[in-house]
Design a protein around this motif. Structure first.
Motif, PDB file in Angstrom:
ATOM      1  N   GLY A 193       0.620  -0.967   0.299  1.00 38.05           N
ATOM      2  CA  GLY A 193       0.488   0.257  -0.615  1.00 38.05           C
ATOM      3  C   GLY A 193       0.964   0.768  -0.624  1.00 38.05           C
ATOM      4  O   GLY A 193       0.642   2.380  -0.419  1.00 38.05           O
ATOM      5  N   LEU A 194       2.326   1.211   1.044  1.00 35.90           N
ATOM      6  CA  LEU A 194       2.762   1.978   0.845  1.00 35.90           C
ATOM      7  C   LEU A 194       2.851   2.583  -0.531  1.00 35.90           C
ATOM      8  O   LEU A 194       4.414   3.566  -0.862  1.00 35.90           O
ATOM      9  CB  LEU A 194       4.124   2.546   2.129  1.00 35.90           C
ATOM     10  N   ILE A 195       3.873   1.508  -1.010  1.00 37.98           N
ATOM     11  CA  ILE A 195       4.736   1.977  -2.701  1.00 37.98           C
ATOM     12  C   ILE A 195       3.085   2.029  -3.328  1.00 37.98           C
ATOM     13  O   ILE A 195       4.404   3.192  -4.248  1.00 37.98           O
ATOM     14  CB  ILE A 195       5.587   0.522  -2.268  1.00 37.98           C
ATOM     15  N   GLY A 196       2.344   1.022  -3.574  1.00 33.66           N
ATOM     16  CA  GLY A 196       1.784   2.013  -4.520  1.00 33.66           C
ATOM     17  C   GLY A 196       0.626   3.781  -4.366  1.00 33.66           C
ATOM     18  O   GLY A 196       1.036   3.888  -5.435  1.00 33.66           O
ATOM     19  N   TRP A 197       0.997   3.951  -3.329  1.00 31.98           N
ATOM     20  CA  TRP A 197       0.564   5.462  -2.724  1.00 31.98           C
ATOM     21  C   TRP A 197       1.876   6.356  -3.115  1.00 31.98           C
ATOM     22  O   TRP A 197       0.967   7.059  -3.690  1.00 31.98           O
ATOM     23  CB  TRP A 197       0.688   5.740  -1.201  1.00 31.98           C
ATOM     24  N   VAL A 198       3.058   5.859  -3.012  1.00 34.25           N
ATOM     25  CA  VAL A 198       3.993   6.867  -3.151  1.00 34.25           C
ATOM     26  C   VAL A 198       4.581   6.551  -4.889  1.00 34.25           C
ATOM     27  O   VAL A 198       4.731   7.996  -5.839  1.00 34.25           O
ATOM     28  CB  VAL A 198       5.671   6.235  -2.415  1.00 34.25           C
ATOM     29  N   ALA A 199       3.632   5.493  -5.686  1.00 36.73           N
ATOM     30  CA  ALA A 199       3.702   5.469  -6.885  1.00 36.73           C
ATOM     31  C   ALA A 199       3.032   6.374  -7.555  1.00 36.73           C
ATOM     32  O   ALA A 199       3.126   7.570  -8.571  1.00 36.73           O
ATOM     33  CB  ALA A 199       3.428   4.239  -7.287  1.00 36.73           C
ATOM     34  N   SER A 200       1.937   6.095  -6.631  1.00 37.86           N
ATOM     35  CA  SER A 200       0.442   7.285  -7.050  1.00 37.86           C
ATOM     36  C   SER A 200       1.460   9.487  -7.547  1.00 37.86           C
ATOM     37  O   SER A 200       0.610   9.645  -8.099  1.00 37.86           O
ATOM     38  CB  SER A 200      -0.559   6.986  -7.178  1.00 37.86           C
ATOM     39  N   MET A 201       1.956   8.987  -5.976  1.00 31.68           N
ATOM     40  CA  MET A 201       2.479  10.202  -5.781  1.00 31.68           C
ATOM     41  C   MET A 201       3.178  10.920  -6.931  1.00 31.68           C
ATOM     42  O   MET A 201       3.363  11.957  -7.934  1.00 31.68           O
ATOM     43  CB  MET A 201       2.838  10.485  -4.480  1.00 31.68           C
ATOM     44  N   GLY A 232      -7.793   4.493  -4.009  1.00 27.33           N
ATOM     45  CA  GLY A 232      -7.536   4.828  -2.787  1.00 27.33           C
ATOM     46  C   GLY A 232      -7.137   3.775  -2.146  1.00 27.33           C
ATOM     47  O   GLY A 232      -6.190   3.745  -3.086  1.00 27.33           O
ATOM     48  N   LEU A 233      -7.913   3.401  -1.170  1.00 33.32           N
ATOM     49  CA  LEU A 233      -6.391   2.616  -0.330  1.00 33.32           C
ATOM     50  C   LEU A 233      -6.420   1.483  -1.109  1.00 33.32           C
ATOM     51  O   LEU A 233      -5.084   0.729  -1.199  1.00 33.32           O
ATOM     52  CB  LEU A 233      -7.171   2.594   1.574  1.00 33.32           C
ATOM     53  N   ILE A 234      -7.520   0.845  -1.441  1.00 33.57           N
ATOM     54  CA  ILE A 234      -7.386  -0.857  -1.730  1.00 33.57           C
ATOM     55  C   ILE A 234      -6.707  -0.748  -3.237  1.00 33.57           C
ATOM     56  O   ILE A 234      -5.682  -1.208  -3.487  1.00 33.57           O
ATOM     57  CB  ILE A 234      -9.381  -1.008  -2.025  1.00 33.57           C
ATOM     58  N   LEU A 235      -6.533   0.644  -3.983  1.00 29.55           N
ATOM     59  CA  LEU A 235      -5.990   0.195  -5.886  1.00 29.55           C
ATOM     60  C   LEU A 235      -5.016   0.995  -5.106  1.00 29.55           C
ATOM     61  O   LEU A 235      -4.023   0.146  -5.777  1.00 29.55           O
ATOM     62  CB  LEU A 235      -7.047   1.903  -6.318  1.00 29.55           C
ATOM     63  N   ASN A 236      -4.889   1.431  -4.003  1.00 30.62           N
ATOM     64  CA  ASN A 236      -2.900   1.914  -3.566  1.00 30.62           C
ATOM     65  C   ASN A 236      -2.492   0.298  -3.611  1.00 30.62           C
ATOM     66  O   ASN A 236      -0.905   0.136  -4.162  1.00 30.62           O
ATOM     67  CB  ASN A 236      -2.336   3.252  -2.533  1.00 30.62           C
ATOM     68  N   VAL A 237      -3.022  -0.488  -3.030  1.00 31.72           N
ATOM     69  CA  VAL A 237      -2.277  -2.092  -2.041  1.00 31.72           C
ATOM     70  C   VAL A 237      -2.384  -2.568  -3.446  1.00 31.72           C
ATOM     71  O   VAL A 237      -1.359  -3.415  -3.771  1.00 31.72           O
ATOM     72  CB  VAL A 237      -2.557  -2.231  -1.029  1.00 31.72           C
ATOM     73  N   VAL A 238      -3.465  -2.737  -4.227  1.00 33.62           N
ATOM     74  CA  VAL A 238      -2.783  -3.719  -5.223  1.00 33.62           C
ATOM     75  C   VAL A 238      -1.875  -3.168  -6.400  1.00 33.62           C
ATOM     76  O   VAL A 238      -1.461  -3.735  -7.526  1.00 33.62           O
ATOM     77  CB  VAL A 238      -4.622  -3.540  -6.493  1.00 33.62           C
ATOM     78  N   VAL A 239      -1.695  -1.957  -6.612  1.00 37.28           N
ATOM     79  CA  VAL A 239      -0.451  -1.324  -7.290  1.00 37.28           C
ATOM     80  C   VAL A 239       0.606  -1.580  -7.186  1.00 37.28           C
ATOM     81  O   VAL A 239       1.168  -1.543  -7.642  1.00 37.28           O
ATOM     82  CB  VAL A 239      -1.076   0.526  -7.623  1.00 37.28           C
ATOM     83  N   GLY A 240       0.714  -1.041  -5.766  1.00 35.70           N
ATOM     84  CA  GLY A 240       2.018  -1.486  -5.330  1.00 35.70           C
ATOM     85  C   GLY A 240       2.306  -3.117  -4.919  1.00 35.70           C
ATOM     86  O   GLY A 240       3.246  -3.896  -5.204  1.00 35.70           O
ATOM     87  N   VAL A 241       0.745  -4.303  -4.703  1.00 41.64           N
ATOM     88  CA  VAL A 241       1.910  -5.457  -5.564  1.00 41.64           C
ATOM     89  C   VAL A 241       2.088  -6.225  -6.557  1.00 41.64           C
ATOM     90  O   VAL A 241       2.919  -6.905  -6.776  1.00 41.64           O
ATOM     91  CB  VAL A 241      -0.033  -5.934  -4.330  1.00 41.64           C
ATOM     92  N   ASP A 270      -2.789  10.208  -7.698  1.00 43.75           N
ATOM     93  CA  ASP A 270      -3.433   9.976  -5.940  1.00 43.75           C
ATOM     94  C   ASP A 270      -4.541  10.494  -5.784  1.00 43.75           C
ATOM     95  O   ASP A 270      -4.652   9.369  -4.774  1.00 43.75           O
ATOM     96  CB  ASP A 270      -2.389  10.768  -5.485  1.00 43.75           C
ATOM     97  N   GLY A 271      -5.159  11.288  -6.681  1.00 42.75           N
ATOM     98  CA  GLY A 271      -6.798  12.005  -6.585  1.00 42.75           C
ATOM     99  C   GLY A 271      -7.579  11.217  -6.968  1.00 42.75           C
ATOM    100  O   GLY A 271      -8.540  11.250  -6.363  1.00 42.75           O
ATOM    101  N   GLN A 272      -7.068  10.169  -8.086  1.00 43.29           N
ATOM    102  CA  GLN A 272      -8.025   8.868  -8.448  1.00 43.29           C
ATOM    103  C   GLN A 272      -7.930   7.128  -7.637  1.00 43.29           C
ATOM    104  O   GLN A 272      -9.237   6.862  -7.886  1.00 43.29           O
ATOM    105  CB  GLN A 272      -7.490   8.860 -10.136  1.00 43.29           C
TER     106      GLN A 272
END
Length: 89
Positions: A11-19, A28-37, A24-26
């Motif tokens: 989730g943290l990796i997905g959040w940093v990548a989205s930033m 949410g938390l679940i999508l950040n985890v999915v993107v990170g994994v 990042d505005g598009q």
């Protein structure tokens, strides 16, 4: 316990990548985890052999593996942006 750490780090990796990719505005938390994994899986297939390290999916939580996982997540977001908008941004 290891799966919880895996999800949090993903989730943290997905959040940093989205930033970094300015999506990042598009997301949410679940999508950040999915993107990170999924990005870590992509980075494991494409980048880990070049750098000689693992990813977070292989239970390797070193700085190099976190970097490879982050690069994989950025590549994943670039591909999604390219397909969705026609530009990798």
């Amino acid at each position: 316990m290891n799966i919880i750490i895996w999800l949090v780090v993903g989730g943290l990796i997905g959040w940093v990548a989205s930033m970094i990719m300015k999506t990042d505005g598009q997301q949410g938390l679940i999508l950040n985890v999915v993107v990170g994994v999924i990005g870590a899986l992509l980075g494991g297939f494409l980048l880990a052999p070049m750098f000689g390290t693992g990813t977070i999916n292989s239970n390797d939580f070193s700085v190099a593996s976190l970097g490879v996982s982050l690069l994989g997540a950025i590549i994943l977001l670039a591909i999604v942006n390219l397909v969705r908008r026609g530009t990798a941004r």
